[in-house]
Design a protein around this motif. Sequence first.
Motif, PDB file in Angstrom:
ATOM      1  N   ASP A 109      -2.562   5.975   6.808  1.00 31.88           N
ATOM      2  CA  ASP A 109      -3.443   6.377   5.390  1.00 31.88           C
ATOM      3  C   ASP A 109      -3.003   5.166   4.702  1.00 31.88           C
ATOM      4  O   ASP A 109      -4.293   4.624   4.625  1.00 31.88           O
ATOM      5  CB  ASP A 109      -2.643   7.258   5.290  1.00 31.88           C
ATOM      6  N   THR A 123      -5.900   1.269   3.665  1.00 36.46           N
ATOM      7  CA  THR A 123      -5.924   1.422   2.395  1.00 36.46           C
ATOM      8  C   THR A 123      -6.217  -0.415   2.828  1.00 36.46           C
ATOM      9  O   THR A 123      -6.816  -0.934   1.870  1.00 36.46           O
ATOM     10  CB  THR A 123      -5.389   2.199   1.001  1.00 36.46           C
ATOM     11  N   ARG A 182      -8.963  -3.168   1.975  1.00 40.40           N
ATOM     12  CA  ARG A 182      -8.956  -3.965   0.923  1.00 40.40           C
ATOM     13  C   ARG A 182      -9.855  -5.824   1.135  1.00 40.40           C
ATOM     14  O   ARG A 182      -9.781  -6.344   0.769  1.00 40.40           O
ATOM     15  CB  ARG A 182      -7.739  -3.859   0.373  1.00 40.40           C
ATOM     16  N   ASP A 234       1.564   5.477  -0.043  1.00 34.36           N
ATOM     17  CA  ASP A 234       0.083   6.725   0.011  1.00 34.36           C
ATOM     18  C   ASP A 234       1.319   7.866   0.374  1.00 34.36           C
ATOM     19  O   ASP A 234       2.368   7.798   0.984  1.00 34.36           O
ATOM     20  CB  ASP A 234      -0.493   6.881   1.135  1.00 34.36           C
ATOM     21  N   LEU A 290      -7.715   2.432  -5.282  1.00 34.07           N
ATOM     22  CA  LEU A 290      -8.475   1.714  -3.947  1.00 34.07           C
ATOM     23  C   LEU A 290     -10.092   2.196  -4.100  1.00 34.07           C
ATOM     24  O   LEU A 290     -10.934   2.104  -4.006  1.00 34.07           O
ATOM     25  CB  LEU A 290      -8.389   1.465  -2.937  1.00 34.07           C
ATOM     26  N   TYR A 325      -0.922  -0.729  -4.126  1.00 33.97           N
ATOM     27  CA  TYR A 325      -2.071   0.071  -4.029  1.00 33.97           C
ATOM     28  C   TYR A 325      -2.302   1.589  -3.391  1.00 33.97           C
ATOM     29  O   TYR A 325      -0.962   1.620  -2.213  1.00 33.97           O
ATOM     30  CB  TYR A 325      -3.023  -0.573  -2.891  1.00 33.97           C
ATOM     31  N   CYS A 326      -3.365   2.531  -3.789  1.00 33.87           N
ATOM     32  CA  CYS A 326      -3.219   3.609  -2.980  1.00 33.87           C
ATOM     33  C   CYS A 326      -5.118   4.145  -3.046  1.00 33.87           C
ATOM     34  O   CYS A 326      -5.585   3.247  -4.069  1.00 33.87           O
ATOM     35  CB  CYS A 326      -2.569   5.145  -3.913  1.00 33.87           C
ATOM     36  N   TYR A 327      -5.340   5.303  -2.771  1.00 31.12           N
ATOM     37  CA  TYR A 327      -6.238   5.336  -2.917  1.00 31.12           C
ATOM     38  C   TYR A 327      -6.133   6.973  -3.665  1.00 31.12           C
ATOM     39  O   TYR A 327      -6.313   8.387  -2.917  1.00 31.12           O
ATOM     40  CB  TYR A 327      -6.969   5.803  -1.658  1.00 31.12           C
ATOM     41  N   ASP A 334       1.066  -1.548   0.059  1.00 28.80           N
ATOM     42  CA  ASP A 334      -0.063   0.174  -0.410  1.00 28.80           C
ATOM     43  C   ASP A 334       0.523   1.430  -0.149  1.00 28.80           C
ATOM     44  O   ASP A 334       1.791   1.815   1.161  1.00 28.80           O
ATOM     45  CB  ASP A 334      -0.695   0.356   1.525  1.00 28.80           C
ATOM     46  N   LEU A 376     -11.101   8.544   2.084  1.00 35.49           N
ATOM     47  CA  LEU A 376     -10.591   7.957   2.624  1.00 35.49           C
ATOM     48  C   LEU A 376     -11.315   7.985   4.100  1.00 35.49           C
ATOM     49  O   LEU A 376     -11.313   6.648   4.811  1.00 35.49           O
ATOM     50  CB  LEU A 376      -9.006   7.713   2.680  1.00 35.49           C
TER      51      LEU A 376
END
Length: 543
Positions: A518, A522, A526, A340, A451, A409-411, A338, A467
């Motif tokens: 943060d 995520t 998930r 950020d 995500l 993964y990121c948001y 993940d 988020l």
Amino acid sequence: MKERVLLDAGVVTRCRRRVHLEHDPAMRDQPLAPVDLGIEQRIADAAEHRQAVAKWLSRVLGADWTEIPRGGAESREELTLAAMRAGTRYISTAQLPTDEIGGRRGVVDLLVRTDDGYVPVLVVRHKITDPGSGARVSPIDRPELAAARTDPTRKVRAQPRDQLRLAHAVRLLQACEMGATEHVGGVIGVEADVVLWHDLEVPNWPGGRTALTEYEVRFADRLAVASAAAAQDEPLALPSRITECKGCPWWPTCEARLREASDVSLVVRGEDAVALRDMGVSTVEQLAAVPLDSAEQLPLTGVRNTDAILLAKAWLRNLPLVRRVRELTVPRADVEVDVDMESYADAGAYLWGCWLSGVDIGEEPGYQAFVSWEPLPSDDEARSFAEFWTWFGSVRRRAYERGLSFRAYCYNELAENRWMLASAERFAGKPGVPSVAEVREFIDSAEWVDLFASVREQFLCPNGKGLKVIAPSAGFGWRDAEASGENSMRWYRDAVGLCGDAPVLSQRDRILRYNEDDVRATWTIRRWMTSEAAHRIPYAADL
């Protein structure tokens, strides 16, 4: 006696209802929401940037430069007018004479004399150009129209507000008969390396309008709204929720009215709310009552028609989330990271935080931070980005070598994509920095998962999709009660001593803890979306 209404340039991009409230005598004692800390910080940063640019230009331009001192508006108007009549070449922090007839007032960062009058120049703390061609610029040490040339390496970045502010200044200059014949204005951006010149009579706005004609329409409308409010006539602007409401000091006042009326803008915003009211759907209840098989009759553009009806149903039941689909899916992998990023406005990205999970590949699992505490802008940003990318590549390679699948993964990928590409471009050739092509290949691959997109596609979210809004439904909470992207910028200033003070080391720890939360958020979302627990969220078809 009718109250005189004078408006500054900001009204043309301001909510019409806010303009009303600011000029309604009955609202003078109404309590306001505290100023958003992030907005307050951006205002302070912008003021600091203007002062720094003015100080530098005063040294470079010497005797040709004069600055209007602080004081009352009337005395500053007189000093500005006197300086213009004396033919002063550059006038800083000018208070333009009030245009009583037009209802205008305003301050301009810099006035520059031309052969037949003055043109305005703004100093702003955002980017004004992008790589490309066609921008008309002059050197920063020659902030004048005569030195402007077309730059083959820059194109104009769309900043409509700048052009509208310049149009306001042009009209004020015309009103006191000090404006140049050519209706142009300049802007000095955050990088303060050139002056970008805008021709305000070029028809480059939607519908073939010019910046001046767009300004005239908007200003006339806001002046009418403010005048009606000041006279306590029938209001020309009623409350309706829009994006700007989030940071508006008048939001508590408007929110109370909207909730009392169960206004449809609490579910759909902007022009969609206006369109619904025009067809007689003015409340959330009325929208929720529209049959789904009649949804195509709704004149909506910002949201799917059926979604609007379902959002209204969910809002009435106070549901933070509703499933669009029966079975939720998120792409998973054996090894997952993940990501950020933390940036400071347009100055750069100083922190890349990662959370490694999944199958053991010989790398330390959990949180990894790649950070630069050198005040931005700084070349040390290249080092932290290179360390992030090197570690990231090592994790991918180790996964491949073991025959394992990998995903990151990121948001909301817009921010991370922007700064990965920008960093690769800005720091090209520095040790460990990937090429732009390498970064683009990764972000276009199936290994990079947004995500936010998964949430948007599979959930309806009456209260928003951010988020901080979604993670609590998955059971996650931030350790810092003030956790937010806006606040992190304020913490960053303290952490690096951006104002010249000693760095506050505790704020560095606070930022790292916030960033870690943060990426853990995520990760939590998930895992939650691929668990049975998520099925407890109501399904849209069952509402």
